[in-house]
Scaffold this motif. Structure first.
Motif, PDB file in Angstrom:
ATOM      1  N   TYR A 117     -19.526 -54.819  41.791  1.00 10.77           N
ATOM      2  CA  TYR A 117     -18.342 -54.003  42.034  1.00 10.77           C
ATOM      3  C   TYR A 117     -17.188 -54.313  41.079  1.00 10.77           C
ATOM      4  O   TYR A 117     -16.031 -54.009  41.369  1.00 10.77           O
ATOM      5  CB  TYR A 117     -17.879 -54.120  43.494  1.00 10.77           C
ATOM      6  CG  TYR A 117     -17.610 -55.517  43.999  1.00 10.77           C
ATOM      7  CD1 TYR A 117     -16.358 -56.104  43.844  1.00 10.77           C
ATOM      8  CD2 TYR A 117     -18.597 -56.252  44.653  1.00 10.77           C
ATOM      9  CE1 TYR A 117     -16.100 -57.378  44.327  1.00 10.77           C
ATOM     10  CE2 TYR A 117     -18.347 -57.524  45.147  1.00 10.77           C
ATOM     11  CZ  TYR A 117     -17.103 -58.076  44.981  1.00 10.77           C
ATOM     12  OH  TYR A 117     -16.839 -59.342  45.461  1.00 10.77           O
TER      13      TYR A 117
ATOM     14  N   ILE B 134     -22.090 -55.934  48.056  1.00 13.96           N
ATOM     15  CA  ILE B 134     -20.815 -55.207  47.924  1.00 13.96           C
ATOM     16  C   ILE B 134     -19.865 -55.551  49.069  1.00 13.96           C
ATOM     17  O   ILE B 134     -19.543 -54.713  49.905  1.00 13.96           O
ATOM     18  CB  ILE B 134     -21.028 -53.684  47.812  1.00 13.96           C
ATOM     19  CG1 ILE B 134     -21.900 -53.145  48.953  1.00 13.96           C
ATOM     20  CG2 ILE B 134     -21.618 -53.321  46.474  1.00 13.96           C
ATOM     21  CD1 ILE B 134     -21.916 -51.620  49.022  1.00 13.96           C
TER      22      ILE B 134
ATOM     23  N   HIS C 138     -20.474 -43.866  47.261  1.00 16.53           N
ATOM     24  CA  HIS C 138     -20.778 -44.812  48.344  1.00 16.53           C
ATOM     25  C   HIS C 138     -21.623 -44.122  49.403  1.00 16.53           C
ATOM     26  O   HIS C 138     -21.286 -43.035  49.872  1.00 16.53           O
ATOM     27  CB  HIS C 138     -19.479 -45.325  48.967  1.00 16.53           C
ATOM     28  CG  HIS C 138     -19.690 -46.391  49.993  1.00 16.53           C
ATOM     29  ND1 HIS C 138     -20.134 -47.661  49.679  1.00 16.53           N
ATOM     30  CD2 HIS C 138     -19.534 -46.394  51.349  1.00 16.53           C
ATOM     31  CE1 HIS C 138     -20.216 -48.394  50.776  1.00 16.53           C
ATOM     32  NE2 HIS C 138     -19.870 -47.653  51.808  1.00 16.53           N
TER      33      HIS C 138
ATOM     34  N   SER D 194     -23.908 -48.759  46.748  1.00 19.61           N
ATOM     35  CA  SER D 194     -23.207 -47.970  45.743  1.00 19.61           C
ATOM     36  C   SER D 194     -24.223 -47.259  44.860  1.00 19.61           C
ATOM     37  O   SER D 194     -25.206 -47.870  44.427  1.00 19.61           O
ATOM     38  CB  SER D 194     -22.313 -48.862  44.877  1.00 19.61           C
ATOM     39  OG  SER D 194     -21.281 -49.449  45.626  1.00 19.61           O
TER      40      SER D 194
ATOM     41  N   ALA E 169     -16.311 -52.574  47.595  1.00 21.24           N
ATOM     42  CA  ALA E 169     -17.042 -51.434  47.043  1.00 21.24           C
ATOM     43  C   ALA E 169     -16.097 -50.581  46.207  1.00 21.24           C
ATOM     44  O   ALA E 169     -14.877 -50.779  46.213  1.00 21.24           O
ATOM     45  CB  ALA E 169     -17.683 -50.607  48.157  1.00 21.24           C
TER      46      ALA E 169
ATOM     47  N   THR F  88     -26.992 -53.125  44.601  1.00 21.68           N
ATOM     48  CA  THR F  88     -25.699 -52.770  45.196  1.00 21.68           C
ATOM     49  C   THR F  88     -25.808 -52.567  46.704  1.00 21.68           C
ATOM     50  O   THR F  88     -25.060 -51.787  47.290  1.00 21.68           O
ATOM     51  CB  THR F  88     -25.140 -51.484  44.559  1.00 21.68           C
ATOM     52  OG1 THR F  88     -26.098 -50.425  44.713  1.00 21.68           O
ATOM     53  CG2 THR F  88     -24.824 -51.675  43.095  1.00 21.68           C
TER      54      THR F  88
END
Length: 515
Positions: free
Chosen positions: A487, A69, A89, A309, A72, A64
């Motif tokens: 995502y 991403i 995040h 993420s 996101a 991620t």
């Protein structure tokens, strides 16, 4: 079921002219194969074969980092089959300019974190106040508030609380691979706000001449601790911490935006457009008079920053718990139910049995069959709630169950074979996705033709919730590893190898020469 091959060819020609997906729920022949047989001496046969469909655990982990991403997520959602999924995040921060000059006697008024959520621009509610008085000067004006529904997955009537913390460890380079289970240490709580699944823009215009007095784009704005930024940023004017990017990202290492609740919704936003805006006043002297004058300074959380993420799962007591914990695929017997979930949740594997391959090769040898269409059909389990939006598609990857590894560097050959014929071709197409009778079809026509006609081997295929990303300029796929898997919050329960009429199957249309 046998049809005259001319009917199949007609369908193929329609597909080639741009109507490839405008057929009914009964799959028709693909473009490939039509050139391999004589229309006057062939018949088309539709045949179904059982396949082995099984669950693949991804250990609830997926890459991620910044390269994965382009969109996101933040939020949390819980339902009874897959449990809780939470996403936070983490991002570095960079100054909009280095060695900044904040002016004389700069004092911070307020600081906000701005997030641009994704929303359909054509779905809005407009509220107009024709008798608004603009407070700065008590100016008669018109105020227009336009409210949009944010792209969320889950309970759109809910609210979630977002917390913003300072990160206490160096996050590395933007190009570094990062996985969703990475943890970071945090310290100071910089701000907190409860948000809904809506976002508004504001425009205020003066009544007298219709000039703009105030505009604010549709952004979520989280107020942050102004004292922290006064001391952390403004007070460091002229010092080495603000001299260049390398120094700054080791001084102010970044932020973490986290979700407090365990249920609500998962919201999509644009990480490239995230920023912190510092509003302050500085003394400006003109004609012997000193005035505290407003100014702003931006701190970017977007391009060039390391970001990723963090995704958490709690499957306790849910049907999917055993699947996520099982690190051995049931490639021989298959699974009766298939649990497919985006953002690192489980994928599913499909295998064409060797006995089926042997039967088709024998037909090729004895009847000179030509594969016109070959699709793997996967049905949604009827118990899966219609209230949850189903995935729009799947990413298909070659899969080695012995190594438990997907090959993310190659497209399936069908994607390369069909895309030049029809730019709208989807390797995996969903049908009736708003109904309990929903199903998906994976096209493997070229793959199976080569297995049958050229004696190539056929391996397992992994299907993961998500789609291939498309280059907006060219309309072409970016590459086999450029997908929305990291995502896409959707999930679905599918029927596997359970023996029912909705079981996973290989459906083929083939032609054969008349004897």
């Amino acid at each position: 079921m046998t049809k005259n091959i001319k009917s199949i060819l007609k369908t193929s020609l329609l597909a080639l002219s741009g109507s490839f997906f405008m057929y009914s729920c009964e799959a028709e022949a693909d473009d490939l194969g039509a050139q391999f047989f004589d229309q006057t001496a062939a018949q088309g046969t539709r045949q179904s074969y059982d396949i082995t469909a099984y669950n693949i655990s991804n250990a609830d982990t997926i890459r991620t980092d910044a390269s994965r991403i382009s969109t996101a997520n933040i939020g949390a959602f819980r339902e009874g089959v897959f449990g809780t999924q939470k996403v936070h995040h983490v991002s570095q921060a960079r100054l909009s300019s280095y060695n900044p000059d904040f002016g004389t006697n700069p004092v911070v008024d307020s600081v906000v974190l701005e997030l641009r959520p994704l929303y359909p621009a054509d779905s809005s509610k407009v509220t107009t106040d024709e008798n608004y008085i603009f407070p700065d000067g008590n100016v008669p004006a018109k105020k227009v508030v336009t409210t949009y529904p944010i792209n969320v997955y889950g309970r759109d009537e809910a609210q979630i609380t977002l917390n913003v913390h300072e990160v206490d460890e160096f996050l590395g380079a933007a190009s570094d691979p990062v996985y969703s289970n990475r943890q970071v240490t945090t310290s100071t709580l910089l701000g907190s706000k409860k948000i809904s699944s809506k976002v508004s823009s504001i425009k205020v215009t003066k009544d007298s001449d219709n000039t703009d007095l105030f505009t604010r784009d549709a952004r979520l704005r989280i107020p942050l601790d102004k004292t922290f930024f006064q001391n952390k940023i403004i007070a460091k004017k002229g010092q080495s911490e603000l001299s260049d990017a390398a120094s700054f990202i080791r001084y102010f290492k970044g932020i973490r935006i986290s979700t407090v609740e365990n249920d609500g919704f998962i919201m999509q936003f644009s990480p490239a457009e995230t920023q912190i805006v510092v509003y302050y006043k500085r003394d400006v002297t003109a004609n012997g008079t000193t005035t505290a004058t407003p100014a702003t300074f931006a701190i970017s959380l977007g391009s060039g920053n390391a970001k990723f993420s963090q995704i958490e799962f709690d499957r306790s007591g849910t049907p999917s718990q055993a699947v996520s914990e099982n690190l051995s695929d049931n490639v021989q017997s298959g699974d009766p139910l298939l649990y497919a979930q985006g953002m690192g949740g489980p994928s599913l594997g499909v295998r064409i049995p060797a006995s089926t391959v042997a039967q088709l090769r024998e037909l090729f040898k004895t009847k000179q069959i030509n594969i016109l269409s070959a699709k793997v059909r996967l049905f949604s389990d009827p118990t899966w709630s219609e209230a949850f939006e189903k995935p729009s598609g799947f990413v298909a990857s070659p899969y080695d169950p012995n190594l438990r590894k997907m090959n993310l560097s190659e497209f399936l050959k069908d994607l390369s074979a069909f895309t030049p014929l029809n730019s709208q071709f989807k390797l995996v197409q969903g049908y009736d996705l708003t109904k309990t009778s929903a199903y998906y079809e994976l096209t493997i026509t070229q793959t199976l033709k080569d297995v049958i006609e050229k004696s190539e081997t056929i391996g397992d295929i992994a299907l993961s919730v998500g789609t291939y990303e498309i280059n907006a300029s060219t309309g072409n796929y970016v590459g086999p590893s450029a997908t929305t898997r990291a995502y896409t919050p959707h999930r679905i329960l599918l029927v596997g190898s359970d023996g029912s009429s909705r079981r996973s199957q290989l459906q083929i249309i083939y032609s054969s020469k008349k004897l």
